[in-house]
Design a protein around this motif. Structure first.
Motif, PDB file in Angstrom:
ATOM      1  N   GLY A 485       3.319  -7.234  -5.961  1.00 23.61           N
ATOM      2  CA  GLY A 485       2.425  -7.366  -7.126  1.00 23.61           C
ATOM      3  C   GLY A 485       2.836  -7.424  -8.544  1.00 23.61           C
ATOM      4  N   ASP A 486       4.049  -8.088  -8.602  1.00 27.87           N
ATOM      5  CA  ASP A 486       4.639  -8.143 -10.066  1.00 27.87           C
ATOM      6  C   ASP A 486       3.977  -9.398 -10.509  1.00 27.87           C
ATOM      7  N   ASP A 487       3.592 -10.346  -9.818  1.00 21.21           N
ATOM      8  CA  ASP A 487       2.758 -11.161 -10.626  1.00 21.21           C
ATOM      9  C   ASP A 487       1.117 -11.108 -10.680  1.00 21.21           C
ATOM     10  N   GLY A 488       0.803  -9.973 -10.920  1.00 17.18           N
ATOM     11  CA  GLY A 488      -0.536  -9.672 -11.062  1.00 17.18           C
ATOM     12  C   GLY A 488      -0.922  -8.564 -10.101  1.00 17.18           C
ATOM     13  N   VAL A 489      -2.255  -8.087  -9.897  1.00 17.13           N
ATOM     14  CA  VAL A 489      -2.531  -7.147  -9.047  1.00 17.13           C
ATOM     15  C   VAL A 489      -2.672  -7.646  -7.806  1.00 17.13           C
ATOM     16  N   LEU A 490      -2.050  -7.041  -6.623  1.00 11.49           N
ATOM     17  CA  LEU A 490      -2.424  -7.427  -5.318  1.00 11.49           C
ATOM     18  C   LEU A 490      -3.607  -7.058  -4.922  1.00 11.49           C
ATOM     19  N   LYS A 491      -4.388  -7.946  -4.150  1.00 12.30           N
ATOM     20  CA  LYS A 491      -5.654  -8.074  -3.581  1.00 12.30           C
ATOM     21  C   LYS A 491      -6.055  -7.989  -2.220  1.00 12.30           C
ATOM     22  N   SER A 492      -6.828  -7.410  -1.495  1.00 12.96           N
ATOM     23  CA  SER A 492      -6.935  -7.660  -0.048  1.00 12.96           C
ATOM     24  C   SER A 492      -7.912  -9.072  -0.163  1.00 12.96           C
ATOM     25  N   LEU A 493      -8.202  -9.618   1.083  1.00 13.79           N
ATOM     26  CA  LEU A 493      -8.738 -10.798   1.332  1.00 13.79           C
ATOM     27  C   LEU A 493     -10.210 -10.950   0.525  1.00 13.79           C
ATOM     28  N   THR A 494     -10.707  -9.668   0.826  1.00 16.95           N
ATOM     29  CA  THR A 494     -12.228  -9.593  -0.005  1.00 16.95           C
ATOM     30  C   THR A 494     -12.119  -9.641  -1.359  1.00 16.95           C
ATOM     31  N   GLY A 495     -11.054  -9.389  -1.967  1.00 16.30           N
ATOM     32  CA  GLY A 495     -10.653  -9.402  -3.413  1.00 16.30           C
ATOM     33  C   GLY A 495     -10.648  -7.766  -3.678  1.00 16.30           C
ATOM     34  N   GLU A 496     -10.519  -7.021  -2.985  1.00 10.01           N
ATOM     35  CA  GLU A 496     -10.464  -5.671  -3.433  1.00 10.01           C
ATOM     36  C   GLU A 496      -9.080  -5.317  -3.903  1.00 10.01           C
ATOM     37  N   PRO A 497      -8.956  -4.754  -5.279  1.00  5.32           N
ATOM     38  CA  PRO A 497      -7.566  -4.575  -5.631  1.00  5.32           C
ATOM     39  C   PRO A 497      -6.716  -3.345  -4.985  1.00  5.32           C
ATOM     40  N   VAL A 498      -5.355  -3.321  -5.050  1.00  6.42           N
ATOM     41  CA  VAL A 498      -4.829  -1.998  -4.565  1.00  6.42           C
ATOM     42  C   VAL A 498      -5.466  -0.980  -5.713  1.00  6.42           C
ATOM     43  N   PHE A 499      -5.563   0.389  -5.145  1.00  3.62           N
ATOM     44  CA  PHE A 499      -5.736   1.416  -6.180  1.00  3.62           C
ATOM     45  C   PHE A 499      -4.953   2.002  -6.738  1.00  3.62           C
ATOM     46  N   ARG A 500      -3.541   1.868  -6.246  1.00  3.47           N
ATOM     47  CA  ARG A 500      -2.491   1.978  -7.222  1.00  3.47           C
ATOM     48  C   ARG A 500      -1.145   1.349  -6.453  1.00  3.47           C
ATOM     49  N   ASP A 501      -0.216   1.029  -7.297  1.00  4.39           N
ATOM     50  CA  ASP A 501       1.057   0.073  -6.857  1.00  4.39           C
ATOM     51  C   ASP A 501       1.668   0.964  -6.032  1.00  4.39           C
ATOM     52  N   ILE A 502       1.816   0.556  -4.828  1.00  4.34           N
ATOM     53  CA  ILE A 502       2.827   1.328  -3.947  1.00  4.34           C
ATOM     54  C   ILE A 502       3.836   0.541  -3.165  1.00  4.34           C
ATOM     55  N   VAL A 503       3.976  -0.542  -3.460  1.00  3.31           N
ATOM     56  CA  VAL A 503       5.078  -1.371  -2.797  1.00  3.31           C
ATOM     57  C   VAL A 503       6.223  -1.705  -3.982  1.00  3.31           C
ATOM     58  N   GLN A 504       7.532  -1.597  -3.494  1.00  5.46           N
ATOM     59  CA  GLN A 504       8.663  -1.817  -4.057  1.00  5.46           C
ATOM     60  C   GLN A 504       9.437  -2.847  -3.270  1.00  5.46           C
ATOM     61  N   PHE A 505       9.888  -4.099  -3.924  1.00  7.43           N
ATOM     62  CA  PHE A 505      10.555  -4.749  -3.087  1.00  7.43           C
ATOM     63  C   PHE A 505      11.956  -5.196  -3.864  1.00  7.43           C
ATOM     64  N   VAL A 506      13.104  -5.165  -3.232  1.00  3.27           N
ATOM     65  CA  VAL A 506      14.317  -5.540  -3.826  1.00  3.27           C
ATOM     66  C   VAL A 506      15.016  -6.310  -2.595  1.00  3.27           C
ATOM     67  N   PRO A 507      15.730  -7.654  -3.173  1.00  2.00           N
ATOM     68  CA  PRO A 507      16.589  -8.219  -2.108  1.00  2.00           C
ATOM     69  C   PRO A 507      18.089  -7.799  -2.048  1.00  2.00           C
ATOM     70  N   PHE A 508      18.417  -7.435  -0.867  1.00  2.00           N
ATOM     71  CA  PHE A 508      19.727  -6.791  -0.944  1.00  2.00           C
ATOM     72  C   PHE A 508      20.870  -7.517  -1.514  1.00  2.00           C
ATOM     73  N   ARG A 509      20.905  -8.619  -1.702  1.00  2.00           N
ATOM     74  CA  ARG A 509      21.797  -9.716  -2.061  1.00  2.00           C
ATOM     75  C   ARG A 509      22.361  -9.212  -3.418  1.00  2.00           C
ATOM     76  N   GLN A 510      21.315  -8.681  -4.140  1.00  2.00           N
ATOM     77  CA  GLN A 510      21.480  -8.363  -5.494  1.00  2.00           C
ATOM     78  C   GLN A 510      22.495  -7.055  -5.789  1.00  2.00           C
ATOM     79  N   PHE A 511      22.625  -6.485  -4.449  1.00  2.00           N
ATOM     80  CA  PHE A 511      23.367  -5.205  -4.771  1.00  2.00           C
ATOM     81  C   PHE A 511      24.581  -5.241  -3.867  1.00  2.00           C
ATOM     82  N   GLN A 512      25.092  -6.449  -3.645  1.00  2.00           N
ATOM     83  CA  GLN A 512      26.439  -6.496  -2.508  1.00  2.00           C
ATOM     84  C   GLN A 512      27.604  -6.040  -3.548  1.00  2.00           C
ATOM     85  N   ASN A 513      27.549  -6.274  -4.693  1.00  2.00           N
ATOM     86  CA  ASN A 513      28.953  -5.960  -5.271  1.00  2.00           C
ATOM     87  C   ASN A 513      28.549  -4.896  -6.325  1.00  2.00           C
ATOM     88  N   ALA A 514      27.381  -4.156  -5.944  1.00  2.00           N
ATOM     89  CA  ALA A 514      27.136  -2.920  -7.003  1.00  2.00           C
ATOM     90  C   ALA A 514      27.544  -1.683  -6.373  1.00  2.00           C
TER      91      ALA A 514
END
Length: 550
Positions: A485-514
């Motif tokens: 949902g970082d590019d705006g609010v995530l919505k269902s197919l019927t257009g219902e938006p998420v009540f609260r932001d609950i998803v966090q995504f990270v690509p593992f490759r950013q942390f290979q050397n961290a």
């Protein structure tokens, strides 16, 4: 039990070491003389607060202010909150961006400059002013940023319903577009912005949305402290014009428990000029209640258990586990990206779950004995008891599963999210802040059921749960970014938006050397906020609330 979780968590780095966090600090940010990147109008700035994760140039967003439209010297109303640890050097970066779209992703916005400093520097100086830099050694014109730090001692907030009647009309065409600003008295004759409401267009009798503002911001917890309320007309070209204002002790504004209280809105210049001048309208406080704002730690120490569940992607796109090219290939030293993600996130979360029994599932594989494709099979192959003993139990089950299943497809997330939602829904029926659920999905990102997953996430956002997605391998992960949902609010197919932001995504490759803590620190950073936002939305206090400070 909560005492045990509290003491153990001290030994762990990332997730929620608020256990030995000294205090919470509230930061108020303002800028002067920002560069103007907009043709024909002024910039629309926003401030993002980032913290260094320990790697060289790896930064994690902690918080951000609101966007202030058409303003080169903004005073941001939203306060930024940081946990302060005396024993750590906490490197912070304040980034100022000109926001010209609805996306929360900053990569397509103009950078107006930033400042790097430590939280210790801000706290020790109380007020820190620094010139903005576009990069090291290159100043962003004459722009600067000022940060004021305050320890957050008062957990109470005022919840107000405010409206106005018969406001002066400031516009030649149409009616005024009023908004409210609440200020608390600062040093000397200065006023510090505590809250800014939304703008109500074309209306001289506006009724604003419920205002929630911490007593710390509003009056420093002192009910005798004066508060200034300003009613302004939003003007797209000049910023805003004052309609009228009034100043009262905090106590007076907060008296509207049982009756409506009215205040005359006075424009100082008009009052000077006209003897017959009465007021520029009436501002009414329809109701006010004082509530306690509980923290993540209040809930955890008050008995909230965090239930951790893992979902592992066993689809064919990962590659044959026997091949060194496969994402499921276990190297001679016994690791792969799946194992590292389970271990680093699980190590932290397990401290907040007393029984240490974690359900673990796989999806997208053909499983023995009949080799049917399953999208939610128990990692230990026991459908009646998917629980693994501790993080080590999950790892043992994964190692066993990888040699006993056939990788297949498609990559469906919805079944496992829906599965977890059933548990979260059952616990939320109890109407207490006793249980919260964290689902970790580890995937190579080639999702097949994007639409069903969107619907499942929107439903899950009404429940006590958070979803963490760790992307392994080198896919482009566009679909995962979309679910975040970082590019705006995530919505269902019927257009219902998420009540609260609950998803966090990270690509593992950013942390290979961290450092090994960095992955968990980043993926778990949002969970405390998400947990608090759910229980706040449901008006649920901790099971055992903290005793008020004497």
């Amino acid at each position: 039990e909560s005492g045990a979780a509290y003491s153990v968590s001290i030994t762990h780095g990332p997730f929620l070491t608020m256990a030995h966090c000294v205090t919470k600090v509230q930061l108020t940010v303002s800028c002067e003389n920002l560069m103007d990147k907009d043709v024909g109008s002024m910039s629309d700035p926003l401030c993002v607060l980032l913290q260094n994760t320990g790697a060289d140039d790896q930064w994690m967003e902690l918080d951000r202010t609101e966007r202030v439209k058409n303003c080169q010297s903004p005073e941001f109303a939203k306060k930024l909150e940081v946990d302060y640890y005396f024993e750590r050097v906490q490197k912070l970066k304040f980034g100022i961006y000109d926001i010209d779209n609805k996306s929360t992703n900053l990569s397509d916005d103009d950078y107006l400059g930033g400042v790097e400093c430590t939280l210790g520097q801000i706290v020790s100086s109380k007020t820190l002013t620094r010139p903005l830099q576009l990069k090291k050694g290159k100043l962003a014109g004459k722009g600067n940023v000022t940060v004021i730090a305050e320890e957050m001692l008062d957990k109470r907030a005022a919840v107000l319903q405010m409206e106005a009647r018969n406001l002066d009309n400031k516009d030649f065409m149409g009616k005024s577009d009023p908004f409210l600003e609440l200020y608390r008295q600062g040093d000397g004759d200065k006023w510090q912005l505590a809250y800014r409401s939304e703008v109500i267009k074309n209306n001289l009798n506006p009724n604003w949305k419920t205002i929630s503002v911490s007593l710390q911001s509003l009056c420093n917890g002192d009910m005798e402290k004066p508060i200034k309320v300003a009613c302004n007309d939003k003007d797209e070209s000049t910023g805003s014009d004052l309609i009228g204002e009034f100043t009262v002790p905090a106590r007076k504004l907060l008296e509207a428990k049982d009756q409506v209280i009215e205040f005359e809105c006075i424009h100082p210049e008009k009052k000077k000029k006209k003897k017959s001048y009465k007021n520029s309208g009436i501002v009414r406080v329809r109701s006010c209640k004082i509530v306690t704002e509980y923290s993540f730690l209040d809930y955890v120490m008050g008995g909230c258990q965090i239930n951790f569940t893992v979902g592992v992607d066993f689809t064919g796109s990962n590659g044959d586990p026997r091949s060194p090219d496969s994402l499921h290939y276990i190297s001679p030293n016994g690791v792969n990206e799946y194992l590292t993600a389970i271990w680093s996130v699980g190590q932290v979360v397990q401290d907040y779950d007393t029984d240490k029994l974690f359900p673990a599932f796989g999806f997208g594989a053909q499983i023995p004995p009949d080799w049917q494709v399953s999208h939610e099979f128990s990692l230990n192959f026991d459908p009646n008891n998917p629980y693994c003993q501790g993080v080590q139990g999950i790892i043992d089950a994964y190692r066993n599963a990888i040699v006993n299943v056939r990788l297949y497809g498609p990559t469906n997330f919805a079944p496992i999210i829906t599965h977890m939602s059933r548990f979260a829904a059952a616990s939320s029926q109890q109407n207490t802040a006793g249980q919260y659920y964290v689902l970790l999905i580890i995937t190579d990102g080639e999702i097949t059921d994007l639409d069903q997953t969107r619907n499942a996430i929107v439903e899950a956002s009404k429940l006590p749960m958070s979803i963490i997605i760790v992307g392994v391998g080198n896919a482009d992960f566009q679909a995962m970014e979309f679910l975040d949902g970082d590019d705006g609010v995530l919505k269902s197919l019927t257009g219902e938006p998420v009540f609260r932001d609950i998803v966090q995504f990270v690509p593992f490759r950013q942390f290979q050397n961290a450092p090994k803590e960095a992955l968990a620190q980043t993926v778990l950073a949002e969970v405390p906020k998400q947990l608090v936002s759910f229980f706040k939305m449901r008006n649920l206090p901790p099971v055992n609330p903290p005793k008020p400070a004497q």
